[in-house]
Structure formats: structure tokens, C-alpha cells
Scaffold this motif. Structure first.
Motif, PDB file in Angstrom:
ATOM      1  N   ALA A   1      38.324  37.758  25.323  1.00 41.55           N
ATOM      2  CA  ALA A   1      38.464  39.186  25.070  1.00 41.55           C
ATOM      3  C   ALA A   1      38.522  40.000  26.351  1.00 41.55           C
ATOM      4  CB  ALA A   1      37.295  39.677  24.204  1.00 41.55           C
ATOM      5  N   ALA A   2      37.977  39.467  27.436  1.00 39.69           N
ATOM      6  CA  ALA A   2      37.947  40.226  28.691  1.00 39.69           C
ATOM      7  C   ALA A   2      39.342  40.319  29.276  1.00 39.69           C
ATOM      8  CB  ALA A   2      37.005  39.564  29.694  1.00 39.69           C
ATOM      9  N   PRO A   3      39.743  41.506  29.732  1.00 42.52           N
ATOM     10  CA  PRO A   3      41.075  41.626  30.344  1.00 42.52           C
ATOM     11  C   PRO A   3      41.149  40.859  31.647  1.00 42.52           C
ATOM     12  CG  PRO A   3      39.801  43.633  30.652  1.00 42.52           C
ATOM     13  CD  PRO A   3      39.010  42.769  29.715  1.00 42.52           C
ATOM     14  N   ALA A   4      42.344  40.375  31.957  1.00 44.34           N
ATOM     15  CA  ALA A   4      42.529  39.650  33.209  1.00 44.34           C
ATOM     16  C   ALA A   4      42.447  40.618  34.382  1.00 44.34           C
ATOM     17  CB  ALA A   4      43.879  38.940  33.206  1.00 44.34           C
ATOM     18  N   PRO A   5      41.802  40.217  35.480  1.00 44.78           N
ATOM     19  CA  PRO A   5      41.743  41.101  36.654  1.00 44.78           C
ATOM     20  C   PRO A   5      43.124  41.265  37.263  1.00 44.78           C
ATOM     21  CG  PRO A   5      40.876  38.925  37.194  1.00 44.78           C
ATOM     22  CD  PRO A   5      41.110  38.945  35.704  1.00 44.78           C
ATOM     23  N   PRO A   6      43.355  42.354  37.992  1.00 47.62           N
ATOM     24  CA  PRO A   6      44.666  42.567  38.609  1.00 47.62           C
ATOM     25  C   PRO A   6      44.980  41.511  39.643  1.00 47.62           C
ATOM     26  CG  PRO A   6      43.070  44.164  39.417  1.00 47.62           C
ATOM     27  CD  PRO A   6      42.422  43.440  38.277  1.00 47.62           C
ATOM     28  N   ALA A   7      46.268  41.321  39.919  1.00 45.06           N
ATOM     29  CA  ALA A   7      46.693  40.293  40.867  1.00 45.06           C
ATOM     30  C   ALA A   7      46.149  40.556  42.261  1.00 45.06           C
ATOM     31  CB  ALA A   7      48.215  40.214  40.901  1.00 45.06           C
ATOM     32  N   SER A   8      45.845  41.818  42.571  1.00 46.27           N
ATOM     33  CA  SER A   8      45.339  42.155  43.903  1.00 46.27           C
ATOM     34  C   SER A   8      43.972  41.573  44.180  1.00 46.27           C
ATOM     35  CB  SER A   8      45.282  43.678  44.071  1.00 46.27           C
ATOM     36  OG  SER A   8      44.427  44.254  43.102  1.00 46.27           O
ATOM     37  N   THR A   9      43.294  41.079  43.134  1.00 49.44           N
ATOM     38  CA  THR A   9      41.965  40.499  43.325  1.00 49.44           C
ATOM     39  C   THR A   9      42.027  39.022  43.688  1.00 49.44           C
ATOM     40  OG1 THR A   9      41.671  39.869  40.999  1.00 49.44           O
ATOM     41  CG2 THR A   9      41.063  42.124  41.623  1.00 49.44           C
ATOM     42  N   ASP A  10      43.206  38.409  43.654  1.00 52.77           N
ATOM     43  CA  ASP A  10      43.330  36.993  43.979  1.00 52.77           C
ATOM     44  C   ASP A  10      42.847  36.727  45.403  1.00 52.77           C
ATOM     45  OD1 ASP A  10      44.394  36.624  41.500  1.00 52.77           O
ATOM     46  OD2 ASP A  10      46.468  36.443  42.162  1.00 52.77           O
ATOM     47  N   GLY A  11      42.160  35.593  45.581  1.00 48.05           N
ATOM     48  CA  GLY A  11      41.684  35.229  46.901  1.00 48.05           C
ATOM     49  C   GLY A  11      40.362  35.868  47.266  1.00 48.05           C
ATOM     50  N   HIS A  12      39.739  36.600  46.344  1.00 52.91           N
ATOM     51  CA  HIS A  12      38.435  37.205  46.603  1.00 52.91           C
ATOM     52  C   HIS A  12      37.378  36.527  45.743  1.00 52.91           C
ATOM     53  CE1 HIS A  12      39.755  40.455  49.209  1.00 52.91           C
ATOM     54  NE2 HIS A  12      40.798  40.610  48.411  1.00 52.91           N
ATOM     55  N   LEU A  13      36.218  36.308  46.334  1.00 48.59           N
ATOM     56  CA  LEU A  13      35.141  35.622  45.626  1.00 48.59           C
ATOM     57  C   LEU A  13      34.360  36.553  44.722  1.00 48.59           C
ATOM     58  CD1 LEU A  13      33.776  33.438  48.573  1.00 48.59           C
ATOM     59  CD2 LEU A  13      35.489  32.846  46.850  1.00 48.59           C
ATOM     60  N   CYS A  14      34.203  37.824  45.110  1.00 45.37           N
ATOM     61  CA  CYS A  14      33.445  38.749  44.276  1.00 45.37           C
ATOM     62  C   CYS A  14      33.852  40.204  44.468  1.00 45.37           C
ATOM     63  CB  CYS A  14      31.942  38.598  44.522  1.00 45.37           C
ATOM     64  SG  CYS A  14      31.388  39.006  46.196  1.00 45.37           S
ATOM     65  N   ALA A  15      34.589  40.531  45.515  1.00 48.64           N
ATOM     66  CA  ALA A  15      34.867  41.929  45.841  1.00 48.64           C
ATOM     67  C   ALA A  15      36.199  42.435  45.318  1.00 48.64           C
ATOM     68  CB  ALA A  15      34.829  42.130  47.361  1.00 48.64           C
ATOM     69  N   GLY A  16      37.011  41.581  44.693  1.00 48.45           N
ATOM     70  CA  GLY A  16      38.387  41.935  44.385  1.00 48.45           C
ATOM     71  C   GLY A  16      38.564  43.211  43.591  1.00 48.45           C
ATOM     72  N   VAL A  17      37.952  43.311  42.387  1.00 49.84           N
ATOM     73  CA  VAL A  17      38.170  44.496  41.557  1.00 49.84           C
ATOM     74  C   VAL A  17      37.559  45.737  42.192  1.00 49.84           C
ATOM     75  CG1 VAL A  17      38.396  43.228  39.394  1.00 49.84           C
ATOM     76  CG2 VAL A  17      36.130  43.956  40.156  1.00 49.84           C
ATOM     77  N   TRP A  18      36.529  45.556  43.009  1.00 52.38           N
ATOM     78  CA  TRP A  18      35.876  46.706  43.639  1.00 52.38           C
ATOM     79  C   TRP A  18      36.704  47.226  44.805  1.00 52.38           C
ATOM     80  CZ3 TRP A  18      32.726  48.212  40.185  1.00 52.38           C
ATOM     81  CH2 TRP A  18      32.177  47.264  39.318  1.00 52.38           C
ATOM     82  N   LEU A  19      37.438  46.342  45.473  1.00 59.02           N
ATOM     83  CA  LEU A  19      38.408  46.801  46.463  1.00 59.02           C
ATOM     84  C   LEU A  19      39.506  47.622  45.794  1.00 59.02           C
ATOM     85  CD1 LEU A  19      38.790  43.533  48.568  1.00 59.02           C
ATOM     86  CD2 LEU A  19      37.701  45.647  49.345  1.00 59.02           C
ATOM     87  N   THR A  20      39.951  47.165  44.629  1.00 56.06           N
ATOM     88  CA  THR A  20      40.967  47.905  43.886  1.00 56.06           C
ATOM     89  C   THR A  20      40.444  49.273  43.471  1.00 56.06           C
ATOM     90  OG1 THR A  20      41.947  45.846  43.049  1.00 56.06           O
ATOM     91  CG2 THR A  20      42.446  47.861  41.841  1.00 56.06           C
ATOM     92  N   LEU A  21      39.204  49.326  42.976  1.00 54.45           N
ATOM     93  CA  LEU A  21      38.608  50.602  42.580  1.00 54.45           C
ATOM     94  C   LEU A  21      38.486  51.540  43.777  1.00 54.45           C
ATOM     95  CD1 LEU A  21      37.242  52.408  40.460  1.00 54.45           C
ATOM     96  CD2 LEU A  21      35.061  51.308  41.069  1.00 54.45           C
ATOM     97  N   ALA A  22      38.046  51.003  44.920  1.00 47.16           N
ATOM     98  CA  ALA A  22      37.897  51.831  46.121  1.00 47.16           C
ATOM     99  C   ALA A  22      39.249  52.376  46.564  1.00 47.16           C
ATOM    100  CB  ALA A  22      37.246  51.031  47.239  1.00 47.16           C
ATOM    101  N   ASP A  23      40.281  51.562  46.464  1.00 50.09           N
ATOM    102  CA  ASP A  23      41.626  52.010  46.844  1.00 50.09           C
ATOM    103  C   ASP A  23      42.088  53.133  45.918  1.00 50.09           C
ATOM    104  OD1 ASP A  23      44.127  51.856  48.276  1.00 50.09           O
ATOM    105  OD2 ASP A  23      44.939  50.828  46.526  1.00 50.09           O
ATOM    106  N   GLN A  24      41.841  52.983  44.612  1.00 50.71           N
ATOM    107  CA  GLN A  24      42.214  54.028  43.667  1.00 50.71           C
ATOM    108  C   GLN A  24      41.381  55.285  43.879  1.00 50.71           C
ATOM    109  OE1 GLN A  24      41.590  51.951  39.990  1.00 50.71           O
ATOM    110  NE2 GLN A  24      43.610  50.972  40.016  1.00 50.71           N
ATOM    111  N   TRP A  25      40.123  55.114  44.195  1.00 49.59           N
ATOM    112  CA  TRP A  25      39.219  56.238  44.429  1.00 49.59           C
ATOM    113  C   TRP A  25      39.715  57.091  45.590  1.00 49.59           C
ATOM    114  CZ3 TRP A  25      34.404  56.782  41.748  1.00 49.59           C
ATOM    115  CH2 TRP A  25      33.548  57.768  42.248  1.00 49.59           C
ATOM    116  N   ALA A  26      40.253  56.424  46.607  1.00 50.11           N
ATOM    117  CA  ALA A  26      40.733  57.138  47.795  1.00 50.11           C
ATOM    118  C   ALA A  26      42.132  57.693  47.617  1.00 50.11           C
ATOM    119  CB  ALA A  26      40.713  56.197  49.005  1.00 50.11           C
ATOM    120  N   GLY A  27      42.818  57.328  46.528  1.00 47.70           N
ATOM    121  CA  GLY A  27      44.184  57.785  46.317  1.00 47.70           C
ATOM    122  C   GLY A  27      44.253  59.238  45.909  1.00 47.70           C
ATOM    123  N   PRO A  28      45.438  59.826  45.940  1.00 49.87           N
ATOM    124  CA  PRO A  28      45.585  61.256  45.642  1.00 49.87           C
ATOM    125  C   PRO A  28      45.224  61.625  44.214  1.00 49.87           C
ATOM    126  CG  PRO A  28      47.731  60.179  45.834  1.00 49.87           C
ATOM    127  CD  PRO A  28      46.710  59.190  46.314  1.00 49.87           C
TER     128      PRO A  28
END
Length: 287
Positions: free
Chosen positions: A207-234
Motif C-alpha cells: 500500500a505504501a507509495p514508491a519513493p521518487p527516483a531521486s532517492t535512489d542510492g540513499h540509505l536513509c536521507a533520500g525522501v528528506w533531500l527531496t522534501l528539502a529541495d521542494q521546501w527551498a523551491g519557489p
């Protein structure tokens, strides 16, 4: 030496507090951020040689090339730079939770203890390790409960990932990164944080959605890097029409399915996050 102490609660509110995510900022590091005098690594090298000896390779130089030739940016280095950059935001933090998914390439210190000592006051310090992608969700759940109960006022959750790892231990990451999440139980801007969920049975994997492709290669920080990037966006994070955003991740190895829901508090069209910290030349926000 770490010590165990009883939490000193702040006066409890008349009603349970509603924790909110006050700020998210991402960092990436280079070898320039490594401590110029990290101390004598030989005891650690000897220990790692015993643990990670390469079969059929009698040459210690070959065995430890990953440590001697890698970036070697330790969690110690990351904490030092994060505190330097975010110092103005950390004055009232009274709970610190660090998260890592792999051993440190430096043996002299623990990141949680170092971070607690670097902050003013006497924050409660916790560390979450080796839980894979579930680590940040566990840390946020601990912070959420402390804030909601009125035991703490502001919390810092620091997720760290290191690229200098023994060969064959983990698949990635390829960068040294950190994500700092600041939470509060007081009034102010920032979306409300619901209590994060960590399903360790595996029943929620489908049932859990798949994480975005940008999280590949990260052990635990992937989705949070994506959130931080979106947070800093316009436009800020992409809330749905009801003002909600779900951060979800699934561990590729462990049977963990995790989610954390954010609900915006500001009217649509108005910023729900505090202004970003001005970037320093030595650090760049993760793109």
C-alpha cells in the motif's frame, strides 16, 4: 561519556500541543569540509582491518583503500558545519535526534553527543542508527511525542549519510549529505506534522507509495533531500488541494514501510515555511 538523565518537562499545555515542521534544510559536503586534524586513525584502521579483511588480498593498502582514498567526510565533520551554518536557528532547541544508517568512518566521537555539546543549554540527546529508511521516521516520531506532550519546545532531527564505506557493505550513497529538520510545539509558520508511522511487519509495503527516483542510492536521507529541495523551491512543497503532503518511503531490504503527513497552516498562496538560510560558499543546497 554519554550520560542518562531524566527529562525535565516544561509546563504542559492545557491541550496537547500540535507539533509543526518549522524548517528543512539540506547539505552536501566535499573533502574540503573534512577536519584538517582528525586525530590518529590507526586504532580504527586496525579494527576495520579485522572486520573487513578482503579475502585473498594480503596487502593492507588494498584492503583499506576505501578509507585512505575516499572523501572521508565523517559525521563529526557534518555536525560541525551544520551547527556553524544554522547556529542562529538553534538557540532554543532542547531535543536533538541524529539519524544514520551506516558506521562512521571516524571513531573519535558520536554525532549526537557532539551536536548536543555544540548547542546552548542542555538538550536531551538521542541517536537512531542502522534502521535504514525507517530511521528518520522513527526520529520524527520520538520528537513528535516529546513535543506533543509538552516535554520539549523545539527539536532538531539531523539525518546524515556518508559515502566512505567498506566495500560490499552498502550500495551507495555516492554523496556525503545531511538534512536538518527543525520542529516546534509553539505558534508560528510551518505545516503541522502528524505522528509518523513505521510499519515493521511488511504488511504495508504494497500500500505504501514508491519513493521518487531521486532517492535512489540513499540509505536513509533520500525522501528528506527531496522534501528539502521542494521546501527551498519557489512554490514550496506540493500540497494537495486539501493542503496535505505525505512523505513516504519503503526500505529496499528491511520490511519497513514508513509515512509522515504534513498539513499546511497558512492560506493558499502564502508561504508556509520560514525564509531559507543564506548559503555559505563551503556548502550548497542539494539540487
Amino acid at each position: 561519556m554519554p550520560v542518562i538523565r531524566t527529562a525535565r518537562p516544561t509546563p504542559a499545555p492545557a491541550e496537547p500541543a500540535v507539533p509543526r515542521l518549522e524548517h528543512v534544510v539540506a547539505f552536501r559536503f566535499s573533502a574540503a569540509d573534512r577536519s584538517p586534524a582528525p586525530g590518529d586513525p590507526q586504532p580504527y584502521v586496525d579494527h576495520l582491518r579485522a572486520l573487513h579483511r578482503t579475502a585473498g588480498s594480503p596487502d593492507p593498502t588494498v584492503e583499506l583503500a576505501w578509507l585512505t582514498e575516499g572523501a572521508r567526510v565523517s559525521y563529526h565533520d557534518m555536525v560541525r558545519v551544520v551547527v556553524e551554518r544554522m547556529r542562529a536557528r538553534l538557540d532554543d532547541v532542547d531535543l536533538v535526534v541524529t539519524v544514520d544508517a551506516s558506521p562512521d568512518c571516524r571513531h573519535q566521537s558520536f554525532p549526537a553527543c557532539l551536536l548536543g555539546a555544540a548547542l546552548p543549554g542542555d538538550p536531551l540527546v538521542l541517536g537512531i542508527s542502522e534502521q535504514g529508511v525507517a530511521g528518520p521516521f522513527t526520529a520524527l516520531r520520538l520528537a513528535h511525542d516529546q513535543l506533543r506532550a509538552g516535554l520539549r519546545r523545539r527539536a532538531l532531527v539531523l539525518v546524515v549519510e556518508q559515502s566512505t564505506l567498506p566495500p560490499g557493505s552498502f550500495a551507495g550513497p555516492v554523496q556525503d549529505v545531511a538534512v536538518a529538520l527543525l520542529l516546534s510545539n509553539g505558534p508560528g509558520p510551518g505545516p503541522r506534522l502528524e505522528r509518523p508511522e513505521v510499519d515493521i511487519t511488511g504488511r504495508g509495503l504494497e500500500a505504501a507509495p514508491a519513493p521518487p527516483a531521486s532517492t535512489d542510492g540513499h540509505l536513509c536521507a533520500g525522501v528528506w533531500l527531496t522534501l528539502a529541495d521542494q521546501w527551498a523551491g519557489p512554490g514550496g512543497p506540493p500540497y494537495d488541494p486539501e493542503g496535505r503532503l505525505v512523505v513516504a518511503d519503503r526500505d529496499p531490504v528491511l520490511p519497513y514501510a514508513c509515512r509522515a503527513a504534513l498539513t499546511r497552516t497558512a492560506p493558499l498562496g502564502q508561504p508556509d515555511a520560514l525564509p531559507q538560510v543564506t548559503a555559505r560558499p563551503v556548502l550548497e543546497p542539494v539540487a
